[in-house]
Design a protein around this motif. Structure first.
Motif, PDB file in Angstrom:
ATOM      1  N   MET A   1     -12.720  51.414  61.514  1.00  0.00           N
ATOM      2  CA  MET A   1     -13.348  50.470  60.590  1.00  0.00           C
ATOM      3  C   MET A   1     -12.765  49.075  60.837  1.00  0.00           C
ATOM      4  O   MET A   1     -11.545  48.902  60.785  1.00  0.00           O
ATOM      5  N   SER A   2     -13.616  48.110  61.093  1.00  0.00           N
ATOM      6  CA  SER A   2     -13.150  46.772  61.426  1.00  0.00           C
ATOM      7  C   SER A   2     -12.775  45.989  60.168  1.00  0.00           C
ATOM      8  O   SER A   2     -13.292  46.240  59.075  1.00  0.00           O
ATOM      9  N   THR A   3     -11.869  45.032  60.371  1.00  0.00           N
ATOM     10  CA  THR A   3     -11.470  44.159  59.263  1.00  0.00           C
ATOM     11  C   THR A   3     -12.654  43.323  58.778  1.00  0.00           C
ATOM     12  O   THR A   3     -12.802  43.061  57.583  1.00  0.00           O
ATOM     13  N   GLU A   4     -13.497  42.921  59.738  1.00  0.00           N
ATOM     14  CA  GLU A   4     -14.668  42.124  59.390  1.00  0.00           C
ATOM     15  C   GLU A   4     -15.582  42.881  58.440  1.00  0.00           C
ATOM     16  O   GLU A   4     -16.112  42.308  57.473  1.00  0.00           O
ATOM     17  N   LEU A   5     -15.771  44.190  58.694  1.00  0.00           N
ATOM     18  CA  LEU A   5     -16.623  45.003  57.821  1.00  0.00           C
ATOM     19  C   LEU A   5     -16.001  45.120  56.434  1.00  0.00           C
ATOM     20  O   LEU A   5     -16.702  45.014  55.422  1.00  0.00           O
ATOM     21  N   LEU A   6     -14.689  45.339  56.382  1.00  0.00           N
ATOM     22  CA  LEU A   6     -14.001  45.452  55.096  1.00  0.00           C
ATOM     23  C   LEU A   6     -14.152  44.174  54.279  1.00  0.00           C
ATOM     24  O   LEU A   6     -14.415  44.214  53.072  1.00  0.00           O
ATOM     25  N   ILE A   7     -14.001  43.031  54.943  1.00  0.00           N
ATOM     26  CA  ILE A   7     -14.123  41.743  54.247  1.00  0.00           C
ATOM     27  C   ILE A   7     -15.544  41.531  53.745  1.00  0.00           C
ATOM     28  O   ILE A   7     -15.767  41.085  52.609  1.00  0.00           O
ATOM     29  N   THR A   8     -16.525  41.885  54.591  1.00  0.00           N
ATOM     30  CA  THR A   8     -17.924  41.693  54.204  1.00  0.00           C
ATOM     31  C   THR A   8     -18.305  42.588  53.028  1.00  0.00           C
ATOM     32  O   THR A   8     -18.921  42.123  52.053  1.00  0.00           O
ATOM     33  N   MET A 142     -22.512  49.664  56.234  1.00  0.00           N
ATOM     34  CA  MET A 142     -21.686  50.843  56.495  1.00  0.00           C
ATOM     35  C   MET A 142     -22.432  51.852  57.357  1.00  0.00           C
ATOM     36  O   MET A 142     -21.852  52.498  58.242  1.00  0.00           O
ATOM     37  N   THR A 143     -23.728  51.986  57.111  1.00  0.00           N
ATOM     38  CA  THR A 143     -24.539  52.904  57.913  1.00  0.00           C
ATOM     39  C   THR A 143     -24.678  52.396  59.342  1.00  0.00           C
ATOM     40  O   THR A 143     -24.566  53.163  60.305  1.00  0.00           O
ATOM     41  N   ALA A 144     -24.921  51.093  59.491  1.00  0.00           N
ATOM     42  CA  ALA A 144     -25.083  50.507  60.815  1.00  0.00           C
ATOM     43  C   ALA A 144     -23.820  50.648  61.658  1.00  0.00           C
ATOM     44  O   ALA A 144     -23.886  50.782  62.879  1.00  0.00           O
TER      45      ALA A 144
END
Length: 219
Positions: A1-8, A142-144
């Motif tokens: 899981m990327s940090t960018e995804l967590l922030i978004t 999250m799905t993508a």
């Protein structure tokens, strides 16, 4: 899981806290309820959180099964243009959404039982879920990213916790400060009655921009 995804996703969860429904009902209960306030409010907030979590989990499981087809659809220029146009329409419509309301849509409770709190939580969630653009955007992201169950499940739970965190903070302040919170709560209720449309317009604007920027690569 990327940090960018967590922030978004975290940013979308914070954006979802702008929705006045849950916090508005909490303020209403704090101003009107005197007996068994804690248990009633916790049941209401738990109902909202469980409802949204269940909807999110169902969507995640369903979208995960359709992921191969969805991936090819997103790479289709026609679909990408459709999502881009949808984002542009949301962005434009946000500037025309009525920002001032003279009356509040706050529900009035005929019953104060625990069952009534569950019904209130279910009803407000059912009404608001159709406009939960940040929540659906987070689920789509999250799905993508094809997150496994052990990653998206706690992320979804964290999202829902953030959604109900402002009402919990207001309740704690009310419990600690008592009468001191009476006037701020009244002002907050009046603010929701007047500016609930403004919050919706901001949500539409930001989600529209997210759709626009996430489809640019496929146009």
């Amino acid at each position: 899981m990327s940090t960018e995804l967590l922030i978004t996703v975290g940013g979308l969860a914070l954006l979802d806290t702008l929705s006045p429904a849950t916090l508005g009902v909490t303020v209403y209960l704090l101003l009107t309820e005197k007996e068994r306030l804690s248990s009633r409010l916790m049941i209401y907030l738990a109902t909202v959180a469980v409802f949204y979590f269940s909807v999110g989990a169902a969507l995640m499981l369903g979208l995960d099964a359709l992921l191969p087809a969805m991936t090819s659809l997103l790479e289709n220029r026609t679909i990408s243009w459709g999502l881009f146009i949808l984002g542009a329409l949301l962005f434009i419509a946000s500037f025309y959404y009525p920002k001032n309301k003279k009356s509040s849509n706050m529900p009035r409770l005929r019953s104060k039982s625990m069952a009534a709190m569950i019904a209130l939580g279910f009803t407000t969630s059912l009404v608001e879920v159709g406009m939960a653009f940040p929540y659906f955007a987070a689920i789509g992201l999250m799905t993508a990213h094809q997150l496994p169950l052990l990653q998206w499940l706690p992320l979804l739970a964290g999202y829902n916790f953030i959604m109900v965190l402002p009402p919990l903070v207001v309740f704690v302040l009310h419990s600690l400060l008592g009468r001191v919170m009476q006037r701020p709560l009244e002002k907050l209720q009046a603010y929701f009655a007047k500016h609930s449309g403004s919050a919706a317009s901001w949500i539409m604007c930001i989600v529209g921009l997210i759709l626009i920027f996430n489809t640019l690569d496929y146009l």
